[in-house]
Motif scaffolding. Sequence first.
Motif, PDB file in Angstrom:
ATOM      1  N   UNK A 133      33.519  -4.457  28.120  1.00 30.70           N
ATOM      2  CA  UNK A 133      34.861  -3.801  28.012  1.00 30.70           C
ATOM      3  C   UNK A 133      35.603  -3.701  29.372  1.00 30.70           C
ATOM      4  N   UNK A 134      36.843  -3.451  29.192  1.00 33.60           N
ATOM      5  CA  UNK A 134      37.678  -3.768  30.304  1.00 33.60           C
ATOM      6  C   UNK A 134      37.604  -2.527  31.433  1.00 33.60           C
ATOM      7  N   UNK A 135      37.059  -1.602  30.827  1.00 35.63           N
ATOM      8  CA  UNK A 135      36.983  -0.066  31.880  1.00 35.63           C
ATOM      9  C   UNK A 135      35.702  -0.537  32.894  1.00 35.63           C
ATOM     10  N   UNK A 136      34.959  -1.555  32.678  1.00 37.08           N
ATOM     11  CA  UNK A 136      33.602  -1.459  33.585  1.00 37.08           C
ATOM     12  C   UNK A 136      34.408  -2.411  34.659  1.00 37.08           C
ATOM     13  N   UNK A 137      35.639  -3.080  34.468  1.00 37.39           N
ATOM     14  CA  UNK A 137      36.173  -3.506  35.716  1.00 37.39           C
ATOM     15  C   UNK A 137      36.756  -2.845  36.901  1.00 37.39           C
ATOM     16  N   UNK A 138      36.762  -1.408  36.318  1.00 39.47           N
ATOM     17  CA  UNK A 138      37.541  -0.403  37.410  1.00 39.47           C
ATOM     18  C   UNK A 138      36.427   0.310  37.877  1.00 39.47           C
TER      19      UNK A 138
END
Length: 270
Positions: free
Chosen positions: A95-100
């Motif tokens: 999920x994209x949240x992991x990138x942050x």
Amino acid sequence: MKGLAPGAILRLTALAMGMVALMPVQMLVMRVAPSRGAAIPRLFHRLTCRCLGVRRHVRGTPPPAGSSGLIVANHVSWLDIAVLGAERPVCFVAKSEVAGWPVIGFLAKLQRTVFIDRSRRAATADVAAQMGERLTAGEAVVLFAEGTTGDGTRILPMRSSLLGAAHEALGKGDAESVADIAVYPLTISYTGFHGMAGGRVERATLAWYGDTELAPHLKTVLRAGAIDVELAWGEPIAMGRATSRKEATRRAEATIRKARQETVSGRPVA
């Protein structure tokens, strides 16, 4: 971290030093030879397993070395990444949240993780295109098809959307030109703690789900001593012209559920 035994602090320090040493090497590799970018992450994952006391056990027949395909697995913990990454060169979908996330997001990017933004309706198509490129290049792509982490015991319903989208991306919209994709079911089960067999309570303790914060969970892992994890591979499924993505997902989920039941009960399930 406060409250840790000296041995646990030493292992955590060794892991941190290894990470600091390997990160610039991986950054250089990604810049000058990205096709060789899988070796350093695998080394780091093996170091992670060693420092955290994770012992891997394989059941069934893994995919041939260097084979392309979709590895469809259940998801229990952030440890799954290290456990599977230590076994073979793979790329993950997250999920994209992991990138942050601090540190973890940067490490995920260094491993060329494919990020999906679930808040955008076009996200699946974007991710499918990236997955199609990876599969075409002969890479193995890991899908945690439940869409989230479980409690270490239950297998959640699996989603078929990404499997189908990745398959369509390979044919660029021309269904007749799409070859079959090998789908490899994989069951991840944490089975032992402190060198002894663990039950439902121990599995739930190691699971990382809900609102569990990373730092306290890392302390739990470091205090656990030896952790045994089983990777149970099922028979590959040819998804494509003869087997739809929904049928492939159903069969993969059934295989994963059966393997989990066998692991928990200690005997084969008919």
